[in-house]
Design a protein around this motif. Structure first.
Motif, PDB file in Angstrom:
ATOM      1  N   VAL A 149       1.098  -1.421  -0.305  1.00 50.88           N
ATOM      2  CA  VAL A 149       0.547   0.285   0.131  1.00 50.88           C
ATOM      3  C   VAL A 149       0.853   0.749   0.207  1.00 50.88           C
ATOM      4  O   VAL A 149       1.747   1.015   1.046  1.00 50.88           O
ATOM      5  CB  VAL A 149      -1.007  -0.187   1.487  1.00 50.88           C
ATOM      6  N   ALA A 150       0.829   2.184  -0.748  1.00 50.49           N
ATOM      7  CA  ALA A 150       1.167   3.046  -1.107  1.00 50.49           C
ATOM      8  C   ALA A 150       0.257   5.128  -0.804  1.00 50.49           C
ATOM      9  O   ALA A 150      -0.695   4.568  -1.400  1.00 50.49           O
ATOM     10  CB  ALA A 150       2.222   3.331  -2.510  1.00 50.49           C
ATOM     11  N   VAL A 151       0.753   5.840  -0.322  1.00 51.74           N
ATOM     12  CA  VAL A 151       0.805   6.584  -0.685  1.00 51.74           C
ATOM     13  C   VAL A 151       0.811   7.999  -2.289  1.00 51.74           C
ATOM     14  O   VAL A 151       2.722   7.421  -2.240  1.00 51.74           O
ATOM     15  CB  VAL A 151       0.673   7.694   0.595  1.00 51.74           C
ATOM     16  N   GLY A 152       0.471   8.425  -2.857  1.00 52.29           N
ATOM     17  CA  GLY A 152       1.283   8.723  -3.592  1.00 52.29           C
ATOM     18  C   GLY A 152       0.807  10.083  -4.405  1.00 52.29           C
ATOM     19  O   GLY A 152       0.323  10.901  -4.181  1.00 52.29           O
ATOM     20  N   ARG A 153       2.405  11.128  -3.685  1.00 47.82           N
ATOM     21  CA  ARG A 153       1.717  12.437  -4.036  1.00 47.82           C
ATOM     22  C   ARG A 153       2.096  13.206  -4.995  1.00 47.82           C
ATOM     23  O   ARG A 153       3.569  13.158  -5.495  1.00 47.82           O
ATOM     24  CB  ARG A 153       2.180  13.346  -2.900  1.00 47.82           C
ATOM     25  N   GLY A 154       1.619  14.043  -6.072  1.00 50.40           N
ATOM     26  CA  GLY A 154       2.652  14.644  -7.141  1.00 50.40           C
ATOM     27  C   GLY A 154       2.012  15.686  -7.386  1.00 50.40           C
ATOM     28  O   GLY A 154       1.132  16.132  -7.541  1.00 50.40           O
ATOM     29  N   THR A 155       1.489  15.303  -9.790  1.00 48.95           N
ATOM     30  CA  THR A 155       1.561  16.085 -10.282  1.00 48.95           C
ATOM     31  C   THR A 155       0.073  15.162 -10.736  1.00 48.95           C
ATOM     32  O   THR A 155       0.657  13.679 -12.045  1.00 48.95           O
ATOM     33  CB  THR A 155       1.799  16.674 -11.084  1.00 48.95           C
ATOM     34  N   GLN A 156      -1.028  15.813 -11.527  1.00 47.91           N
ATOM     35  CA  GLN A 156      -1.862  14.927 -12.435  1.00 47.91           C
ATOM     36  C   GLN A 156      -1.560  16.133 -13.844  1.00 47.91           C
ATOM     37  O   GLN A 156      -1.323  17.299 -13.234  1.00 47.91           O
ATOM     38  CB  GLN A 156      -2.657  14.846 -12.407  1.00 47.91           C
ATOM     39  N   ASN A 157      -0.903  15.763 -14.872  1.00 48.26           N
ATOM     40  CA  ASN A 157      -0.054  16.583 -16.590  1.00 48.26           C
ATOM     41  C   ASN A 157      -1.296  16.882 -16.911  1.00 48.26           C
ATOM     42  O   ASN A 157      -1.961  14.615 -17.753  1.00 48.26           O
ATOM     43  CB  ASN A 157       1.416  15.906 -16.660  1.00 48.26           C
ATOM     44  N   TYR A 158      -1.547  17.437 -17.501  1.00 44.11           N
ATOM     45  CA  TYR A 158      -2.712  18.120 -18.983  1.00 44.11           C
ATOM     46  C   TYR A 158      -1.761  18.779 -20.054  1.00 44.11           C
ATOM     47  O   TYR A 158      -0.759  19.515 -19.254  1.00 44.11           O
ATOM     48  CB  TYR A 158      -3.519  18.657 -18.542  1.00 44.11           C
ATOM     49  N   THR A 159      -2.263  18.839 -21.088  1.00 44.49           N
ATOM     50  CA  THR A 159      -1.931  19.808 -22.205  1.00 44.49           C
ATOM     51  C   THR A 159      -3.416  20.708 -22.686  1.00 44.49           C
ATOM     52  O   THR A 159      -4.428  19.543 -22.803  1.00 44.49           O
ATOM     53  CB  THR A 159      -1.844  18.935 -23.668  1.00 44.49           C
ATOM     54  N   CYS A 160      -3.289  21.536 -23.325  1.00 45.89           N
ATOM     55  CA  CYS A 160      -4.106  22.964 -23.518  1.00 45.89           C
ATOM     56  C   CYS A 160      -3.784  22.816 -25.279  1.00 45.89           C
ATOM     57  O   CYS A 160      -2.814  23.505 -25.631  1.00 45.89           O
ATOM     58  CB  CYS A 160      -4.649  24.105 -22.709  1.00 45.89           C
ATOM     59  N   ASP A 161      -5.024  23.125 -25.572  1.00 45.52           N
ATOM     60  CA  ASP A 161      -4.688  23.928 -27.415  1.00 45.52           C
ATOM     61  C   ASP A 161      -4.925  25.044 -27.209  1.00 45.52           C
ATOM     62  O   ASP A 161      -6.284  25.476 -26.216  1.00 45.52           O
ATOM     63  CB  ASP A 161      -6.105  23.120 -28.124  1.00 45.52           C
ATOM     64  N   THR A 162      -3.893  25.821 -26.250  1.00 42.61           N
ATOM     65  CA  THR A 162      -4.356  27.562 -26.483  1.00 42.61           C
ATOM     66  C   THR A 162      -4.942  28.097 -27.791  1.00 42.61           C
ATOM     67  O   THR A 162      -4.865  29.646 -27.089  1.00 42.61           O
ATOM     68  CB  THR A 162      -2.325  27.962 -26.538  1.00 42.61           C
ATOM     69  N   LYS A 163      -4.835  27.772 -29.219  1.00 42.39           N
ATOM     70  CA  LYS A 163      -5.545  28.622 -29.533  1.00 42.39           C
ATOM     71  C   LYS A 163      -7.650  28.368 -29.631  1.00 42.39           C
ATOM     72  O   LYS A 163      -8.346  28.996 -30.894  1.00 42.39           O
ATOM     73  CB  LYS A 163      -5.435  28.299 -31.117  1.00 42.39           C
ATOM     74  N   ASP A 164      -7.603  27.261 -28.724  1.00 42.73           N
ATOM     75  CA  ASP A 164      -9.107  27.335 -28.491  1.00 42.73           C
ATOM     76  C   ASP A 164      -9.329  27.496 -27.336  1.00 42.73           C
ATOM     77  O   ASP A 164      -9.728  26.264 -25.976  1.00 42.73           O
ATOM     78  CB  ASP A 164     -10.186  25.703 -29.366  1.00 42.73           C
ATOM     79  N   PRO A 165      -9.359  28.750 -26.070  1.00 42.42           N
ATOM     80  CA  PRO A 165     -10.084  28.270 -25.109  1.00 42.42           C
ATOM     81  C   PRO A 165     -10.913  27.884 -24.374  1.00 42.42           C
ATOM     82  O   PRO A 165     -10.818  26.775 -23.733  1.00 42.42           O
ATOM     83  CB  PRO A 165      -9.976  30.279 -24.331  1.00 42.42           C
ATOM     84  N   GLU A 166     -11.810  27.373 -25.436  1.00 39.27           N
ATOM     85  CA  GLU A 166     -13.692  26.564 -25.302  1.00 39.27           C
ATOM     86  C   GLU A 166     -12.998  25.173 -24.789  1.00 39.27           C
ATOM     87  O   GLU A 166     -13.791  24.536 -24.396  1.00 39.27           O
ATOM     88  CB  GLU A 166     -14.513  27.047 -26.064  1.00 39.27           C
ATOM     89  N   SER A 167     -11.702  24.747 -25.675  1.00 36.79           N
ATOM     90  CA  SER A 167     -11.535  23.406 -25.535  1.00 36.79           C
ATOM     91  C   SER A 167     -11.079  22.391 -23.876  1.00 36.79           C
ATOM     92  O   SER A 167     -11.725  23.241 -23.300  1.00 36.79           O
ATOM     93  CB  SER A 167     -10.228  23.016 -26.380  1.00 36.79           C
TER      94      SER A 167
END
Length: 196
Positions: free
Chosen positions: A19-37
């Protein structure tokens, strides 16, 4: 392990391995040309801390630990996880865009390297929602199964067959890419239960 509505039970014949506790980040990308994406998931990176003993002697405290760890600075490799004083048991990362990897090698022990794939994903039960310090909602709970090593990588002889990610805290992206950069991270923490 907490009762998990919507996630399949642990397969017959498997026993708890780690059993482990993970501490870190979830990573994401965005289409910077489409703010509604919508932001697109791009893996995760976390340090894993051994919580096997705590899962037996203090399961209620363990369930609160992911949210508590988000209140503290991101720990560095080799440091203990406060407030639980848990020692590092490895790293979680993505080997490629679809392969979550759990590398449980440290200088203190070798629990193996496990490549995985998501079998089932369920929303966090409302009564167990733990927000991140930035207000982000908790990432879904998962059941993962062992997977073959991606092409070109050697597999380690890990006995792990199934992994559960539960009691998550934070990690979800905003609903749209408005005012977001092309790549960004969201702090999260979670319990990981390894069965083999």
């Amino acid at each position: 392990m907490p009762s998990i509505s919507g996630l399949p039970a642990v397969s017959e014949g498997l026993t708890l391995y780690h059993v482990a506790v993970g501490r870190g980040t979830q990573n994401y990308t965005c289409d910077t040309k489409d703010p509604e994406s919508t932001p697109v998931a791009a893996g995760a990176a976390a340090i894993l801390y051994n919580a096997t003993c705590m899962s037996c002697i203090a399961p209620v405290a363990l369930a609160k630990l992911p949210a508590s760890t988000l209140l503290l600075p991101t720990p560095k490799d080799g440091k203990v996880l406060f407030p639980a004083q848990a020692i590092m048991s490895g790293h979680h990362y993505f080997t490629d865009s679809t392969t979550p990897t759990f590398n449980l090698h440290t200088v203190a022990h070798n629990f193996g390297i496990q490549f995985a794939k998501v079998l089932t994903k369920v929303p966090v039960p409302e009564s167990q929602q733990q927000l991140g310090t930035d207000g982000s909602t908790a990432v879904p709970w998962l059941k993962l199964s062992a997977a073959d090593a991606p092409a070109g990588l050697a597999s380690d002889a890990s006995p792990v067959k199934e992994i559960y990610r539960v009691n998550t805290a934070g990690g979800s992206p905003p609903k749209t890419c408005e005012e977001m950069p092309g790549n960004f991270t969201v702090q999260y923490a979670a319990e990981y239960w390894f069965w083999g």
